[in-house]
Scaffold this active site. Structure first.
Site, PDB file in Angstrom:
ATOM      1  N   SER A  56      37.138 -31.337  -2.239  1.00  0.00           N
ATOM      2  CA  SER A  56      35.921 -30.623  -1.860  1.00  0.00           C
ATOM      3  C   SER A  56      36.225 -29.124  -1.900  1.00  0.00           C
ATOM      4  CB  SER A  56      35.507 -31.051  -0.444  1.00  0.00           C
ATOM      5  OG  SER A  56      34.435 -30.275   0.021  1.00  0.00           O
ATOM      6  N   LYS A  91      33.993 -31.896  -5.806  1.00  0.00           N
ATOM      7  CA  LYS A  91      32.729 -31.623  -5.113  1.00  0.00           C
ATOM      8  C   LYS A  91      32.691 -30.129  -4.867  1.00  0.00           C
ATOM      9  CE  LYS A  91      31.666 -32.357  -0.281  1.00  0.00           C
ATOM     10  NZ  LYS A  91      31.573 -33.367   0.791  1.00  0.00           N
ATOM     11  N   LYS A 142      30.651 -26.985  -2.863  1.00  0.00           N
ATOM     12  CA  LYS A 142      29.695 -26.675  -1.806  1.00  0.00           C
ATOM     13  C   LYS A 142      28.650 -25.725  -2.383  1.00  0.00           C
ATOM     14  CE  LYS A 142      31.540 -28.742   1.816  1.00  0.00           C
ATOM     15  NZ  LYS A 142      30.782 -29.726   2.627  1.00  0.00           N
ATOM     16  N   ASP A 185      27.418 -30.456  -2.535  1.00  0.00           N
ATOM     17  CA  ASP A 185      27.128 -30.719  -1.116  1.00  0.00           C
ATOM     18  C   ASP A 185      26.481 -29.479  -0.494  1.00  0.00           C
ATOM     19  OD1 ASP A 185      27.026 -31.537   1.524  1.00  0.00           O
ATOM     20  OD2 ASP A 185      29.192 -31.791   1.767  1.00  0.00           O
ATOM     21  N   GLU A 228      24.638 -34.134  -2.265  1.00  0.00           N
ATOM     22  CA  GLU A 228      24.893 -34.528  -0.877  1.00  0.00           C
ATOM     23  C   GLU A 228      24.096 -33.662   0.101  1.00  0.00           C
ATOM     24  OE1 GLU A 228      29.084 -34.682  -0.107  1.00  0.00           O
ATOM     25  OE2 GLU A 228      28.865 -34.893   2.054  1.00  0.00           O
ATOM     26  N   ASP A 260      24.960 -37.513   4.279  1.00  0.00           N
ATOM     27  CA  ASP A 260      26.147 -37.352   5.131  1.00  0.00           C
ATOM     28  C   ASP A 260      25.629 -37.189   6.566  1.00  0.00           C
ATOM     29  OD1 ASP A 260      28.315 -36.327   6.574  1.00  0.00           O
ATOM     30  OD2 ASP A 260      28.881 -34.803   5.133  1.00  0.00           O
ATOM     31  N   LYS A 267      31.676 -41.206   7.434  1.00  0.00           N
ATOM     32  CA  LYS A 267      32.719 -40.530   8.213  1.00  0.00           C
ATOM     33  C   LYS A 267      32.743 -41.205   9.577  1.00  0.00           C
ATOM     34  CE  LYS A 267      31.974 -35.921   6.225  1.00  0.00           C
ATOM     35  NZ  LYS A 267      31.332 -34.610   6.429  1.00  0.00           N
ATOM     36  N   GLY A 288      35.241 -36.384   4.401  1.00  0.00           N
ATOM     37  CA  GLY A 288      36.374 -35.787   5.100  1.00  0.00           C
ATOM     38  C   GLY A 288      35.921 -34.654   5.989  1.00  0.00           C
TER      39      GLY A 288
HETATM   40  O1  OSB Z   1      30.098 -31.921   4.610  1.00  0.00           O
HETATM   41  O2  OSB Z   1      31.598 -33.125   3.761  1.00  0.00           O
HETATM   42  C1  OSB Z   1      31.286 -32.184   4.487  1.00  0.00           C
HETATM   43  C2  OSB Z   1      34.410 -30.360   5.752  1.00  0.00           C
HETATM   44  C3  OSB Z   1      34.016 -30.063   7.032  1.00  0.00           C
HETATM   45  C4  OSB Z   1      32.766 -30.413   7.452  1.00  0.00           C
HETATM   46  C5  OSB Z   1      31.882 -31.066   6.592  1.00  0.00           C
HETATM   47  C6  OSB Z   1      32.269 -31.391   5.306  1.00  0.00           C
HETATM   48  C7  OSB Z   1      33.561 -30.999   4.873  1.00  0.00           C
HETATM   49  C8  OSB Z   1      34.062 -31.219   3.521  1.00  0.00           C
HETATM   50  C9  OSB Z   1      35.570 -31.239   3.336  1.00  0.00           C
HETATM   51  O3  OSB Z   1      33.363 -31.299   2.533  1.00  0.00           O
HETATM   52  C10 OSB Z   1      36.074 -32.592   3.000  1.00  0.00           C
HETATM   53  C11 OSB Z   1      37.579 -32.691   3.149  1.00  0.00           C
HETATM   54  O4  OSB Z   1      38.060 -33.001   4.261  1.00  0.00           O
HETATM   55  O5  OSB Z   1      38.275 -32.493   2.165  1.00  0.00           O
HETATM   56 MG    MG Z   2      29.033 -33.362   3.457  1.00  0.00          MG
END
Ligand code: OSB
Ligand code: MG
Length: 368
Positions: free
Chosen positions: A135, A161, A163, A188, A213, A238, A262, A290
């Site tokens: 990510s 992924k 952001k 995401d 996402e 999510d 999660k 994650g």
């Molecule tokens: O939205 O998936 C998410 C990290 C912190 C809070 C929310 C998210 C995330 C990530 C990181 O996308 C995922 C990772 O742990 O590699």
């Molecule tokens: Mg997410």
């Protein structure tokens, strides 16, 4: 089994590189480590609530309060006859799923160590290694993003992924897609759009993304259904999916076609497994999200992702992607085929490095 003592540690660990999302930028990760004792055996759990209430309304400090004042006093001394009863026992507290999940994880670890079963085995996982991706946070510019993605591809990640947020969406995704036409790519938004502003995302539909996402608000199933009806690309939820009931309703309403699971978001591994089972029965793909976990939470995520319905790569990257120094003695590395091995030792299958734990602890408290 009875828990006789619990110690909480509020941790703050420096991230290897700053992580920026639509809700903010952070250079360190807060979390709470839960250490639970039963009959000389010790189990660990990670509460993934962060310093700020950006991803969810919980923070490390609200979780500290709920754990210390409500959940832990209830659990200490109680006869725990099944793992499924932990969530219902804690149900007298509304919400606070990350606090509950962290405590439940420590109980899973304890039970696993006591019965000499791995978490994967207890959950019913059927894979030794799980497909993973990375990510990538919002970068200074689309071209910087392409550079960062290139570095992760060179490191072996086969799914990326990125952001996104309003103003940093289509152009960023296009830049990556242009250089990597065949990459498994997804985006995401962490709830940054409304039905109205999400119209700007329509060009994403031409970029052959795996999924989009959480574009809209965390408490909004209905507008996600309206948005999904206008997009060919699957919407993946999510933040919105906080229970098996929300998962069922999202599927019934066609608010998404894929679910990110999660354990922290849904109150623990038992609830996460119920969501998996429900999606699996209906042929809805799931993947493991994650929260920039330490080695403790990462071990838990790997075990969860070994269940058969986790058919898309998880946001579970190698330790070195997150931290220079972790609190577990074990670190996780990426296999050349973009997988990570699932721990197979009893419980979570990890041990704690006490020096690192002390170093990253802001506060520590024992009960009783
Ligand atoms: O939205 O998936 C998410 C990290 C912190 C809070 C929310 C998210 C995330 C990530 C990181 O996308 C995922 C990772 O742990 O590699
Ligand atoms: Mg997410």
């Amino acid at each position: 089994m009875k828990i006789d003592k619990i110690t909480l540690y509020h941790l703050r660990m420096p991230l290897r590189s700053p992580f920026e999302t639509s809700f903010g930028r952070s250079e360190a990760r807060d979390s709470i480590l839960i250490e639970a004792y039963s009959d000389g055996q010790v189990g660990f759990g990670e509460c993934v609530a962060d310093r700020d209430p950006g991803y969810s309304s919980e923070t490390a400090v609200t979780a500290w309060h709920i754990l210390g004042d409500y959940l832990i006093p209830t659990m200490i001394g109680m006869e725990i006859s099944s793992l499924n009863m932990v969530f219902s026992t804690l149900n007298f507290v509304r919400g606070h799923y990350m606090a509950k999940a962290g405590l439940e994880m420590a109980v899973w670890d304890l039970v696993g160590k006591t019965t000499e079963r791995s978490l994967k085995n207890m959950l019913g996982g059927n894979r030794d290694r799980v497909a993973v991706g990375v990510s990538v946070g919002i970068q200074a510019s689309p071209s910087k993003l392409v550079d960062v993605v290139s570095d992760y591809l060179a490191a072996g990640y086969q799914r990326v992924k990125i952001k996104i947020k309003p103003g940093r969406d289509v152009e960023d995704a296009r830049a990556v897609r242009k250089v990597y036409p065949d990459l498994k790519l997804q985006v995401d938004a962490n709830s940054a759009y409304t039905l109205e502003t999400a119209k700007a995302l329509q060009p994403l539909d031409k970029l052959d993304l795996l999924l989009i996402e959480q574009p809209l608000a965390e408490d909004d199933l209905w507008d996600h259904a309206r948005m999904q009806s206008k997009f060919q690309t699957p919407i993946c939820l999510d933040e919105t999916i906080i229970s098996p009931r929300h998962a069922r309703q999202a599927i019934e309403m066609k608010a998404c076609r894929i679910i990110n699971i999660k354990a922290g978001r849904v109150g623990g591994l038992s609830q996460a497994r119920l969501i998996h089972d429900l999606c699996y029965a209906q042929g809805v793909p799931v993947w493991c999200g994650g929260m920039l976990e330490t080695g403790v939470g990462r071990a838990s995520n790997l075990a969860l992702a070994s269940l058969p319905g986790f058919t898309l790569p998880g946001d579970i990257s190698a330790t070195e992607r997150y931290y220079l120094e972790d609190i577990t003695n074990e670190s996780f590395s990426l296999n050349p085929d973009s997988t990570i091995n699932v721990p197979d030792r009893p419980g979570l299958g990890v041990s704690i490095n006490r020096d690192s734990l002390e170093k990253f602890s802001l506060v520590k408290k024992s009960f009783p």
